[in-house]
Design a protein around this motif. Structure first.
Motif, mmCIF file in Angstrom:
data_model
loop_
_atom_site.group_PDB
_atom_site.id
_atom_site.type_symbol
_atom_site.label_atom_id
_atom_site.label_comp_id
_atom_site.label_asym_id
_atom_site.label_seq_id
_atom_site.Cartn_x
_atom_site.Cartn_y
_atom_site.Cartn_z
ATOM 1 N N PRO A 1 0.812 -1.218 0.000
ATOM 2 C CA PRO A 1 0.000 0.000 0.000
ATOM 3 C C PRO A 1 0.848 1.271 0.000
ATOM 4 C CG PRO A 1 0.031 -0.963 2.177
ATOM 5 C CD PRO A 1 0.758 -1.915 1.262
ATOM 6 N N LEU A 2 0.200 2.360 -0.377
ATOM 7 C CA LEU A 2 0.863 3.659 -0.423
ATOM 8 C C LEU A 2 1.305 4.100 0.967
ATOM 9 C CD1 LEU A 2 -1.512 5.707 -2.733
ATOM 10 C CD2 LEU A 2 0.592 4.562 -3.371
ATOM 11 N N VAL A 3 2.403 4.845 0.997
ATOM 12 C CA VAL A 3 2.859 5.476 2.229
ATOM 13 C C VAL A 3 2.644 6.984 2.125
ATOM 14 C CG1 VAL A 3 4.880 5.888 3.684
ATOM 15 C CG2 VAL A 3 4.571 3.682 2.585
ATOM 16 N N LEU B 1 -0.467 17.864 12.721
ATOM 17 C CA LEU B 1 -0.741 16.439 12.549
ATOM 18 C C LEU B 1 -2.204 16.188 12.202
ATOM 19 C CD1 LEU B 1 1.393 14.784 15.368
ATOM 20 C CD2 LEU B 1 1.866 14.901 12.919
ATOM 21 N N LYS B 2 -3.115 16.982 12.781
ATOM 22 C CA LYS B 2 -4.540 16.833 12.437
ATOM 23 C C LYS B 2 -4.785 17.211 10.983
ATOM 24 C CE LYS B 2 -6.673 17.410 16.950
ATOM 25 N NZ LYS B 2 -7.551 18.252 17.785
ATOM 26 N N THR B 3 -4.135 18.275 10.543
ATOM 27 C CA THR B 3 -4.300 18.708 9.161
ATOM 28 C C THR B 3 -3.733 17.676 8.204
ATOM 29 O OG1 THR B 3 -4.116 21.013 9.852
ATOM 30 C CG2 THR B 3 -3.792 20.559 7.526
ATOM 31 N N ILE B 4 -2.525 17.218 8.494
ATOM 32 C CA ILE B 4 -1.865 16.231 7.632
ATOM 33 C C ILE B 4 -2.648 14.925 7.585
ATOM 34 C CG2 ILE B 4 0.182 14.748 7.473
ATOM 35 C CD1 ILE B 4 1.814 17.120 8.462
ATOM 36 N N GLY B 5 -3.286 14.572 8.673
ATOM 37 C CA GLY B 5 -4.002 13.301 8.762
ATOM 38 C C GLY B 5 -5.441 13.365 8.323
ATOM 39 N N SER B 6 -5.791 14.272 7.408
ATOM 40 C CA SER B 6 -7.170 14.345 6.937
ATOM 41 C C SER B 6 -7.266 13.950 5.464
ATOM 42 C CB SER B 6 -7.723 15.766 7.112
ATOM 43 O OG SER B 6 -7.095 16.663 6.219
ATOM 44 N N ALA B 7 -8.414 13.439 5.085
ATOM 45 C CA ALA B 7 -8.632 13.025 3.699
ATOM 46 C C ALA B 7 -8.579 14.226 2.754
ATOM 47 C CB ALA B 7 -9.973 12.316 3.570
ATOM 48 N N ARG B 8 -9.037 15.373 3.204
ATOM 49 C CA ARG B 8 -9.016 16.587 2.386
ATOM 50 C C ARG B 8 -7.566 16.976 2.056
ATOM 51 N NH1 ARG B 8 -12.385 21.395 4.598
ATOM 52 N NH2 ARG B 8 -13.969 19.894 4.050
ATOM 53 N N ASP C 1 -8.318 1.893 2.008
ATOM 54 C CA ASP C 1 -7.168 1.665 2.891
ATOM 55 C C ASP C 1 -7.303 2.563 4.115
ATOM 56 O OD1 ASP C 1 -4.749 1.058 4.038
ATOM 57 O OD2 ASP C 1 -3.518 1.890 2.427
ATOM 58 N N MET C 2 -7.988 2.051 5.131
ATOM 59 C CA MET C 2 -8.227 2.841 6.333
ATOM 60 C C MET C 2 -6.943 3.083 7.142
ATOM 61 S SD MET C 2 -11.255 2.040 5.389
ATOM 62 C CE MET C 2 -12.707 1.111 5.660
ATOM 63 N N ASP C 3 -5.905 2.299 6.889
ATOM 64 C CA ASP C 3 -4.641 2.466 7.609
ATOM 65 C C ASP C 3 -3.697 3.458 6.943
ATOM 66 O OD1 ASP C 3 -5.455 0.575 9.457
ATOM 67 O OD2 ASP C 3 -4.617 -1.087 8.296
ATOM 68 N N PHE C 4 -4.119 4.043 5.827
ATOM 69 C CA PHE C 4 -3.248 4.961 5.112
ATOM 70 C C PHE C 4 -2.924 6.210 5.930
ATOM 71 C CE2 PHE C 4 -2.630 8.688 2.415
ATOM 72 C CZ PHE C 4 -1.503 8.296 1.720
ATOM 73 N N LEU C 5 -3.926 6.815 6.531
ATOM 74 C CA LEU C 5 -3.689 8.067 7.265
ATOM 75 C C LEU C 5 -2.695 7.899 8.412
ATOM 76 C CD1 LEU C 5 -7.201 9.755 7.230
ATOM 77 C CD2 LEU C 5 -5.178 10.376 5.936
ATOM 78 N N PRO C 6 -2.826 6.882 9.283
ATOM 79 C CA PRO C 6 -1.798 6.713 10.326
ATOM 80 C C PRO C 6 -0.399 6.449 9.742
ATOM 81 C CG PRO C 6 -3.721 5.379 10.833
ATOM 82 C CD PRO C 6 -3.939 5.952 9.478
ATOM 83 N N ARG C 7 -0.347 5.688 8.646
ATOM 84 C CA ARG C 7 0.937 5.417 7.991
ATOM 85 C C ARG C 7 1.556 6.710 7.461
ATOM 86 N NH1 ARG C 7 -1.166 1.283 5.295
ATOM 87 N NH2 ARG C 7 -1.424 2.455 3.386
ATOM 88 N N TYR C 8 0.718 7.536 6.840
ATOM 89 C CA TYR C 8 1.193 8.788 6.267
ATOM 90 C C TYR C 8 1.623 9.775 7.361
ATOM 91 C CZ TYR C 8 1.386 13.078 3.552
ATOM 92 O OH TYR C 8 1.805 14.243 2.972
ATOM 93 N N VAL C 9 0.858 9.849 8.448
ATOM 94 C CA VAL C 9 1.211 10.752 9.548
ATOM 95 C C VAL C 9 2.541 10.341 10.160
ATOM 96 C CG1 VAL C 9 0.546 11.493 11.878
ATOM 97 C CG2 VAL C 9 -1.137 11.510 10.045
ATOM 98 N N SER C 10 2.756 9.049 10.358
ATOM 99 C CA SER C 10 4.044 8.613 10.924
ATOM 100 C C SER C 10 5.185 8.865 9.930
ATOM 101 C CB SER C 10 3.994 7.151 11.346
ATOM 102 O OG SER C 10 3.885 6.313 10.232
ATOM 103 N N PHE C 11 4.921 8.690 8.644
ATOM 104 C CA PHE C 11 5.923 8.983 7.616
ATOM 105 C C PHE C 11 6.301 10.458 7.643
ATOM 106 C CE2 PHE C 11 6.554 10.581 3.252
ATOM 107 C CZ PHE C 11 7.742 9.947 2.937
ATOM 108 N N LYS C 12 5.294 11.331 7.681
ATOM 109 C CA LYS C 12 5.550 12.775 7.710
ATOM 110 C C LYS C 12 6.220 13.203 9.004
ATOM 111 C CE LYS C 12 4.641 15.609 4.856
ATOM 112 N NZ LYS C 12 5.566 16.080 3.811
ATOM 113 N N THR C 13 5.843 12.581 10.121
ATOM 114 C CA THR C 13 6.458 12.901 11.411
ATOM 115 C C THR C 13 7.947 12.576 11.372
ATOM 116 O OG1 THR C 13 4.373 12.409 12.523
ATOM 117 C CG2 THR C 13 6.330 12.486 13.888
#
Length: 179
Positions: free
Chosen positions: A43-45, A135-142, A108-120
């Motif tokens: 899956p995407l990171v 982190l809230k902004t980065i972790g949104s679908a928008r 992929d419901m796990d994408f947002l936590p994966r992406y937030v940890s990647f960005k962190t």
């Protein structure tokens, strides 16, 4: 000698129809690529990774080649190829951004936590501070959708230039200077 040359290149084919057709097809293929990666347990990171970039460039090359083949005698100028690829890139960006919203919310419901940890991790490596609002902004679908659109559009401008240089078959016609 003029510093800026003025070109008078004709448009040979119906590139506006080709933009819609090939841009939509490229967008759908990009979406299918992401779904295939998800199904293959890769899956995407991030919204747009190296694999997607390579395939996006390959799709632009392929569809420009097909467009060039559809022209009589294959006379494709840089201007027409560049406009074609910019248009295809923007249509692809719209499809991809809409798809990424659906991907994040329903596939992929796990994408947002994966992406937030990647960005962190990325921000920590750059020595930047991380605050909870970011982190809230980065972790949104928008945010993911807008990032997908922006990244795909910027890449389409860069890729369009390269593809147009590679795929053109005619030199531009320089307009004569009026005296």
């Amino acid at each position: 000698m003029a510093l800026i040359k003025r070109y008078e290149t004709p448009i040979q084919g119906n590139y506006k129809l080709a933009i819609l057709k090939y841009g939509s097809l490229t967008g759908l293929l990009m979406c299918l690529l992401v779904v295939a990666r998800f199904l293959l347990n890769k899956p995407l990171v991030q919204p747009l990774g190296y694999v997607e970039n390579i395939f996006f460039f390959a799709f632009l090359l392929l569809f420009t080649y097909l467009y060039r083949k559809s022209l009589k005698g294959n006379p494709l100028f840089f201007k027409e190829a560049y406009l074609l690829n910019i248009g295809m890139g923007i249509i692809t960006a719209v499809f991809y951004a809409i798809f990424m919203t659906a991907y994040v919310k329903w596939i992929d419901m796990d994408f947002l936590p994966r992406y937030v940890s990647f960005k962190t991790e990325e921000l920590k490596s750059l020595g930047e501070t991380i605050n909870e609002d970011n982190l809230k902004t980065i972790g949104s679908a928008r945010y993911i959708s807008s990032q997908s659109f922006i990244l795909t559009t910027v890449l389409s401008i860069i890729f369009a230039l390269i593809v147009a240089l590679v795929m053109r078959t005619q030199k531009n016609i320089v307009r004569e200077k009026k005296k």
